[in-house]
Write a protein that holds these residues in place. Structure first.
Motif, PDB file in Angstrom:
ATOM      1  N   GLN A 142      -4.764  -2.094  23.087  1.00 62.67           N
ATOM      2  CA  GLN A 142      -5.816  -3.597  23.616  1.00 62.67           C
ATOM      3  C   GLN A 142      -6.667  -2.356  24.498  1.00 62.67           C
ATOM      4  N   SER A 163       0.340  -3.579  21.392  1.00 62.05           N
ATOM      5  CA  SER A 163      -0.649  -4.497  21.389  1.00 62.05           C
ATOM      6  C   SER A 163      -0.805  -3.498  23.399  1.00 62.05           C
ATOM      7  N   SER A 193      -8.993  -2.837  12.842  1.00 63.62           N
ATOM      8  CA  SER A 193      -7.754  -2.781  12.170  1.00 63.62           C
ATOM      9  C   SER A 193      -7.820  -2.561  11.191  1.00 63.62           C
ATOM     10  N   ASP A 194      -8.519  -2.809   9.822  1.00 63.51           N
ATOM     11  CA  ASP A 194      -8.754  -1.543   9.278  1.00 63.51           C
ATOM     12  C   ASP A 194      -9.977  -0.555   9.661  1.00 63.51           C
ATOM     13  N   ALA A 221      -7.450   3.084  12.431  1.00 64.86           N
ATOM     14  CA  ALA A 221      -7.825   1.748  12.318  1.00 64.86           C
ATOM     15  C   ALA A 221      -6.636   1.710  12.519  1.00 64.86           C
ATOM     16  N   LEU A 222      -5.611   0.377  13.602  1.00 61.46           N
ATOM     17  CA  LEU A 222      -4.482  -0.008  13.984  1.00 61.46           C
ATOM     18  C   LEU A 222      -3.951  -0.184  12.585  1.00 61.46           C
ATOM     19  N   SER A 223      -3.623  -0.318  10.946  1.00 60.51           N
ATOM     20  CA  SER A 223      -3.070  -0.605  10.427  1.00 60.51           C
ATOM     21  C   SER A 223      -2.887   0.756   9.238  1.00 60.51           C
ATOM     22  N   THR A 250      -0.513  -9.513   6.093  1.00 56.62           N
ATOM     23  CA  THR A 250      -1.365  -9.513   6.959  1.00 56.62           C
ATOM     24  C   THR A 250      -3.600  -9.958   6.547  1.00 56.62           C
ATOM     25  N   SER A 272       3.094  -2.012   5.053  1.00 46.13           N
ATOM     26  CA  SER A 272       1.330  -2.445   5.440  1.00 46.13           C
ATOM     27  C   SER A 272       0.775  -1.799   4.062  1.00 46.13           C
ATOM     28  N   ARG A 313     -16.177  -2.372  10.308  1.00 44.93           N
ATOM     29  CA  ARG A 313     -15.684  -4.127  10.171  1.00 44.93           C
ATOM     30  C   ARG A 313     -17.167  -4.552   9.227  1.00 44.93           C
ATOM     31  N   TYR A 328       3.218  -1.438   9.841  1.00 37.71           N
ATOM     32  CA  TYR A 328       3.939  -2.505  11.110  1.00 37.71           C
ATOM     33  C   TYR A 328       4.506  -2.612  11.621  1.00 37.71           C
TER      34      TYR A 328
END
Ligand code: NAP
Length: 352
Positions: free
Chosen positions: A193, A189, A240-241, A178-180, A53, A15, A296, A184
């Motif tokens: 989620q 998920s 995401s970020d 964030a997920l990042s 990604t 990542s 975002r 990776y």
């Protein structure tokens, strides 16, 4: 600069590694000459083994490179950017420092070592002064410098501005990460989620300690930790970020909100770091809108290097509260390590 400084990226497929590749594409000072990975990737073209990604396309020069082992014999250069997991960094980064590379690391492996700085050039460039003692003590020509944990980054920039102006005694921070930030492939998920995970291993300790080192004073060959108590809750959220932090602080002296806003808006990096190629412009963006910052919409402020602050208000328990946003894989990781390397180069600490 006539000739660019050759650089390797250690752990280039992950990542943070791919962020290095993207940000170093056409960097004015540094040129990537080798990419490394684990046994999974060694000997294969980067294009084949890197699960890219990012929205920006993978540069062709990187896609064509064959991934090498993470050893100085296989990938030597005056500058090494490390995106290795901590356990691997602990073993591999000293080999590169010993071989003469300036290692700019994202890993936590060396952050607590007294002779290794945690650097944010817009906060504590003087801490790079530890490198001389590190070279002597460890008998190597290279060095290891680190950037902080990604959720300590924006937080520390804001605390520095407040510390300089008013003094800071205590802070409580709740992060929404964030997920990042989990690398990776990161969190499954099915776990994230429609959910929030209220635990990130080791994270709270880092957020409660690393800012104290960065905000501390360098005295000779050691850093006196800042006298500041931090309490952190760290959470993983389905973004995401971009790491968001809800921050409450107790100042050493009373301050009006308008004064605090001016202090944040006017905060400048120390002279030596102000105009480096990756310097955030501005260091802090203050957004007065009631519903900002949002990851975002705001994470790419200042090419992802700027810390965004909003929702400044009085805190009924401490002095102030606000929301802080920082891009975790850019300012909090690869972009931060590149900014550190620019600072080292400016200070003559990278041996060609
Ligand atoms: P990641 O996506 O899991 O990537 C790990 C990288 O390390 C991959 O390139 C992997 O190569 C390589 N690697 C693993 N074992 C190796 C070995 N034995 N020898 C050589 N290479 C090896 O992790 P990440 O999120 O990019 O994080 C990298 C580092 O930065 C970690 O220390 C992390 O804590 C830190 N960090 C991350 C963030 C963030 O926002 N993500 C922010 C600040 C700091 P293969 O793909 O070939 O296996």
């Amino acid at each position: 600069m006539n000739e660019k400084i050759p650089a390797v990226v250690l752990g280039a497929t992950g990542s943070v590694g791919q962020r290095f590749v993207q940000l170093l594409n056409e960097h004015p000072w540094f040129q990537v000459i080798a990419l490394t990975g684990s046994q999974r990737s060694i000997g294969k073209p980067y294009r084949q083994v890197c699960h890219w990604t990012l929205a920006e396309p993978m540069p062709n020069w990187a896609g064509d490179m064959v991934v090498r082992p993470s050893t100085p014999a296989a990938a030597s250069a005056p500058l090494a950017f490390s995106a290795l997991p901590a356990a691997e960094a602990l073993q591999i980064e000293p080999l590169f420092a010993k071989a003469g590379s300036a290692v700019c690391s994202n890993a936590s492996a060396f952050r607590r070592q007294p002779d290794v700085p945690i650097l944010l050039p817009e906060v504590n460039p003087r801490h790079a002064g530890l490198v001389a003692a590190q070279r002597k003590k460890r008998d190597w020509d290279g060095c290891i410098v680190t950037n902080p944990n990604c959720s300590s980054t924006g937080l520390t920039v804001v605390l520095k501005a407040l510390q300089d102006a008013f003094g800071v005694r205590q802070a409580v921070v709740v992060t929404l990460q964030a997920l990042s930030g989990a690398g990776y492939p990161g969190v499954a998920s099915m776990d994230i989620q429609d959910n929030i995970l209220p635990w990130i291993e080791g994270e709270e300790d880092k957020v409660e300690w690393e800012p104290r080192k960065m905000l501390g004073e360098i005295q000779g060959d050691k850093i006196n930790l800042a006298e500041l108590t931090l309490s952190a809750h760290t959470n993983r959220v389905p973004v995401s970020d971009g790491h968001t932090a809800c921050l409450s602080v107790a100042l050493n002296q009373p301050a009006q909100l308008t004064q605090v806003e001016q202090v944040l808006r006017n905060y400048q990096a120390p002279e030596i770091s102000r105009n480096l190629p990756s310097a955030p412009q501005p260091v802090i963006h203050f957004d007065p809108r009631p519903d900002r910052p949002q990851p975002r919409l705001d994470r790419m402020c200042g090419r992802g290097m700027t810390t965004v602050v909003g929702r400044l208000r009085q805190d009924p328990l401490l002095s102030l509260k606000m929301v802080v946003l920082s891009h975790n894989t850019i300012r909090g990781a690869a972009g931060g390590a590149i900014y550190n390397a620019e600072l080292l180069y400016q200070q003559g600490m990278i041996k060609r």
